[in-house]
Structure formats: structure tokens, C-alpha cells
Design an enzyme around this catalytic site. Structure first.
Site, PDB file in Angstrom:
ATOM      1  CE  LYS A 116      -3.978   1.915   2.581  1.00 30.34           C
ATOM      2  NZ  LYS A 116      -4.811   1.756   3.796  1.00 30.34           N
ATOM      3  CB  SER A 162      -8.101   3.857   2.803  1.00 31.77           C
ATOM      4  OG  SER A 162      -7.221   3.158   3.671  1.00 31.77           O
ATOM      5  CB  SER A 170      -8.313   0.813   5.526  1.00 31.21           C
ATOM      6  OG  SER A 170      -9.079   1.983   5.486  1.00 31.21           O
TER       7      SER A 170
HETATM    8  N1  GLN Z   1     -12.966   4.148   6.160  1.00 35.93           N
HETATM    9  C1  GLN Z   1     -12.423   4.572   7.413  1.00 35.93           C
HETATM   10  C2  GLN Z   1     -12.078   6.028   7.342  1.00 35.93           C
HETATM   11  O1  GLN Z   1     -12.390   6.631   6.383  1.00 35.93           O
HETATM   12  C3  GLN Z   1     -11.238   3.740   7.768  1.00 35.93           C
HETATM   13  C4  GLN Z   1     -10.008   4.164   7.109  1.00 35.93           C
HETATM   14  C5  GLN Z   1      -8.836   3.323   7.449  1.00 35.93           C
HETATM   15  O2  GLN Z   1      -8.946   2.274   8.085  1.00 35.93           O
HETATM   16  N2  GLN Z   1      -7.688   3.809   7.044  1.00 35.93           N
HETATM   17  O3  GLN Z   1     -11.521   6.573   8.231  1.00 35.93           O
END
Ligand code: GLN
Length: 503
Positions: free
Chosen positions: A80, A155, A179
Site C-alpha cells: 500500500k 482505503s 481499511s
Molecule cells: N474508512 C475509514 C475512514 O475513512 C477507515 C479508514 C482506514 O482504516 N484507514 O476513516
């Protein structure tokens, strides 16, 4: 498509050990696959064919020279784009870091390199990991290989898309609120958020430091466990890293069993608000567990209902502070304000942050700055921290009654690109079942539980364990996966439509 890209990481490792194939061949097969499908999937922001093939050749040489090598030696991996990679672009999905090549490797990356795993490239993500769909990436969304018009989650949608499109056997994700797990759920892959402190955060560009955790993305539970063993463990470079001797996750996966296991079904996660087909597969999976000798217990975690609200105060607060370092002086982009002959540092900073950050990032910086401001701190940030304690206590009480807790991973299957991107609250709701684990620091896994009847898309089953008990996730996950594969007549990803692209 080459058969090599269909093999799991464990199968690749055995083929490499038997000398049936070389790492160069395996790595080239994946690079070819990326070349064939990534224009449609857009899992990668940056592909590194030269570096990956050189690392593969080095892995082959090491195997020829030495009898003692890591199990995944020569098995490629995608990373990532929020983990620093020395000399390789690292953007965190943001314009503000466009063109930046870090001077050092994240510890996770160092461990992959030490293990001789070629790094195929860097995967797409929502900007600074804020989002559930990759639509907040400054470089355009990734697409779900099950249906290219749909999101692959976020994400870390790029990592999940790469693994589910057979572009990489393994990938690294990060999970601040879901995410790794939610992209796993919507792409039919396995994703694990380790115990907070189980995997080093050194070199992980911080979103919310008290919640962030890197972890494995794979097509099988055993593969995730093997990767976890490579990247996990104490790191003196991260002061929140836990100094303990972790058991082998792969050994736990190989010994997987659920007989006599007490499975806590969390009353507050599931039911109303969850898509019918998601809930149905969840309940069917519970039946499999019972048939295999597990015992179901209903547990209640009343404060989980406040988790989303607390998270959206704590995360923006930490993010607003963490993102202050993008000041146009130290990294990446620098924008001169228009029509100002001799701009001050503040004016350059303002112009750069205005141009470099996307809307979601600005929204959260504003929210976080507000929540931390004097006069509001106690009412918002302080209050959210108290809720966090209550959530940890709910976990403690629940784990007194059950060995693992379970729920659907995400409330719905993959939604369409564009469907929720202008509705922040609808986007935030995707993580309703994953966020409690981040707030309490406990480990969680998502594994594919089948296809929803109404849309034929993957659904995810979440397993949570007490802090430090990551191995339990793998033991339970591997046993359950075997039953699910049996139930579905094969791995779920074998049922994904073939991508209609040149091969
Ligand atoms: N979707 C969640 C957010 O927008 C989690 C993001 C993540 O785990 N990086 O914060």
C-alpha cells in the site's frame, strides 16, 4: 492468464522450494498480469518491474546458495502506498506527496526485503487512508474485479483489488478503522488487522497514530498468516510496538480448529441496517461453526453504537495534528500563491495545502482542529476518549463469555463507484462493524463468507480476538475457511468473472 498467478502464496512457496519454478518466473507472471489487467483495475499507483525482477533474481540466487531461507523467499508482494519505500514513489494517495521518493524503508518493507520478497509496486488508496472506496485517491479510483463499475473498498482498495485480480499473491494494507477488513469483505479476500503494536508503524505515514495498524491481505488464511509472520514482531523504532514473543501465525493456521470454541455473536453488529444477503451469509456461516462443534453465545456490547461517533472525533483530531507536517517545506509539493511577489512561508503553506489536499482530507482537518480547540476539547475529544474506554470494557466483558467475537465485516456488498462519494456519512457507515476493534486495539480478520444472493457479490465474515491473541484468529479463520470452501465448492475467487482484457 498464467497458472502461476492463480497459485496461493503457500503453493508458490512450495513450488519454489521444489525447484519447479523460479522467483523470476513467478514475478514476471505477476508483472505480465498487471500489464494485462491493471489499466482496467487500477490497483497500482506505481509498478516497479526493474526492482521486482532484480529482487527476484537475488531471491533465486539466495535459494541456490543457502539451505536455510524464509518460507516466502521469492514470493512477490504489493505494498500500500502509505508505507515508505526507499527510492520508490510514496504518495499516500495524495497530490501533496506526488513526486516524493522517501529516503528510507518502513520496517514492514525492510522485513519484506530481508525475507527476499520482490516488491511489485505500490497500491492505490484513499488519500491518507481516509475513505472506504478508493474514490478519495487523488489519482482516480481502483475498480472491483468482481464488477469494474463497483468500488473495491477502502482505503486499501488497491491492495485488495491487486490480490483479487491475481495481480499479486499477497499485499500489505493498513487498517485505522477497517481499511484492510472492509476491502477484504467486498473483494472476496482475506484481510487481517493485527493487535495494535503487533506490526511496526515505523515508516507508515500516520493517519491516526493510536488506531493505525499494518497487516496482511491475501487470498487464503494461511497466506495471510505467513505474511503476518514476516512483517510482525517487536521493532525498537516504533515506541508503541509490543515487545513480546509472538507465536507463529502460520502454525496456528495449519492447526486450525473450532471444536469447543465459544463464538460470541455481537448483538449490536448485524441485523437492521445490514444488507439481507450479507446477513444471510453471516448466519449461514454461524451454522457451519455450530456443525463443527462450536458453541454460539449472544453477547452485547452496548457502547459499540457510539463507536462511529467517537472514531470521527478521535481520528480527525489525530489526523489534523499528523498532517500538519505537510507544510510545503519538507516533502513533495510546493505551490507559490498567485499574484504574490514575495510570499511568506505561511502563504506558501496555505496555497500548497489548498492545492495539495483533497476535500475529504480538508473536511477531517477542519473537524479535528475544531474538536481539539480550547473550549471544545472536553466536550468532543475528551468525551470521545471516554467512549473509547467504555468500548474497551465492552470487549473485556464480551471476551469473558466468548473466545472470539463475530459479525458481518461490512454492512453491504461493494457499492457502485459514484454512489456514496458525495455523502460522507453514508461512506462512514461502511466501517460500523470494523471500527470498535481499532478503538480497543484488538485484532480482527475478515474472510469471504460467500456471495450475496441478490447481487452475486462477495460478503465478509469478521472474527475478533482479545489483544495479543492474533494466532487465535488464524486458527479459527483457517478452520472456517476450509468449511466455507467446501460449502461453496471451491475458493470464492474462482467464481469471480474473468476480466475481459487482453491476456
Ligand atoms: N474508512 C475509514 C475512514 O475513512 C477507515 C479508514 C482506514 O482504516 N484507514 O476513516
Amino acid at each position: 492468464m498464467s497458472d502461476l498467478v492463480r497459485l496461493s502464496a503457500a503453493e508458490l512457496a512450495s513450488a519454489l522450494a521444489a525447484g519447479d519454478v523460479s522467483s523470476v518466473e513467478v514475478t514476471r507472471a505477476h508483472l505480465d498480469r498487471i500489464g494485462a489487467v491493471d489499466s482496467a483495475v487500477h490497483a497500482f499507483l506505481h509498478v516497479d518491474p526493474v526492482g521486482a525482477l532484480a529482487q527476484a533474481a537475488a531471491a533465486d540466487a539466495r535459494r541456490a546458495d543457502d539451505d536455510d531461507f524464509p518460507e516466502l523467499l521469492g514470493v512477490p508482494v504489493a505494498v500500500k502506498d502509505i508505507l515508505t519505500t526507499k527510492g520508490l514513489p510514496t504518495t499516500a494517495g495524495s497530490r501533496i506527496l506526488d513526486g516524493w521518493a522517501p529516503p528510507y524503508d518502513a520496517t514492514v518493507v525492510t522485513r519484506l526485503r530481508k525475507g527476499g520478497q520482490p516488491i511489485l509496486g505500490k497500491t492505490n488508496m484513499d488519500e491518507f487512508a481516509m475513505g472506504s472506496s478508493t474514490e478519495h485517491s487523488a489519482f482516480g479510483p481502483s475498480h472491483n474485479p468482481w464488477d469494474l463499475d463497483r468500488i473495491p473498498g477502502g482505503s486499501g482498495g488497491g491492495s485488495a483489488a491487486a490480490v483479487s485480480a491475481f495481480e499479486a499473491p499477497l499485499a500489505i494494507g493498513t487498517d485505522t478503522g477497517g481499511s484492510i477488513r472492509q476491502p477484504g469483505a467486498v473483494t472476496g479476500t482475506v484481510g487481517v488487522k493485527p493487535t495494535y503494536g503487533g506490526v511496526s508503524r515505523y515508516g507508515l505515514i500516520a493517519l491516526a497514530s493510536s488506531l493505525d495498524q499494518a497487516g496482511p491481505v491475501a487470498r487464503t488464511v494461511l497466506d495471510a498468516a505467513l505474511l503476518h509472520d514476516v512483517i510482525g514482531g517487536h521493532d525498537p523504532l516504533d515506541s508503541t510496538s509490543i515487545d513480546t514473543q509472538w507465536p507463529s501465525m502460520a502454525a496456528a493456521a495449519r492447526a486450525g480448529d473450532v471444536a469447543g470454541l465459544r463464538v460470541g455473536v455481537v448483538k449490536e453488529l448485524g441485523g437492521e441496517g445490514y444488507q439481507v444477503g450479507v446477513q444471510a451469509r453471516f448466519e449461514e456461516t454461524l451454522t457451519l461453526l455450530v456443525d463443527a462443534g462450536a458453541e454460539l453465545v449472544e453477547v452485547s456490547c452496548p457502547h459499540f453504537e457510539l463507536a462511529l461517533a467517537a472514531y470521527y472525533l478521535i481520528l480527525p483530531s489525530e489526523a489534523s495534528s499528523n498532517l500538519a507536517k505537510f507544510d510545503a517545506m519538507r516533502y513533495g509539493m510546493r505551490v507559490a500563491p498567485e499574484g504574490v511577489a514575495l510570499p511568506s512561508a505561511e502563504e506558501v503553506m496555505r496555497a500548497t495545502r489548498e492545492a495539495g489536499f483533497g476535500d475529504e482530507v480538508k473536511r477531517r482537518i477542519i473537524l479535528g482542529t475544531f474538536a481539539l480547540s480550547s473550549g471544545y476539547y472536553d466536550a468532543y475529544y475528551g468525551q470521545a476518549q471516554k467512549v473509547r474506554t467504555l468500548i474497551s470494557r465492552d470487549f473485556e466483558a464480551a471476551f469473558a463469555q466468548a473466545d472470539v467475537l463475530v459479525s458481518p465485516t461490512a454492512p453491504t456488498t461493494a457499492f457502485r463507484i459514484g454512489e456514496k462519494v458525495d455523502d460522507p456519512l453514508a461512506m462512514y457507515l461502511n466501517d460500523i462493524a470494523t471500527i470498535p476493534a481499532n478503538l480497543a486495539g484488538v485484532p480482527g480478520m475478515s474472510l469471504p463468507s460467500g456471495l450475496a444472493r441478490e447481487d452475486g457479490l462477495p460478503t465478509g465474515f469478521q472474527i475478533l480476538a482479545p489483544a495479543l491473541q492474533d494466532a487465535r484468529l488464524y486458527a479459527v479463520g483457517a478452520a472456517l475457511e476450509a468449511m466455507l470452501v467446501d460449502r461453496w465448492g471451491g475458493p470464492l475467487l474462482d467464481m469471480a468473472p474473468e476480466l475481459t482484457v487482453e491476456d
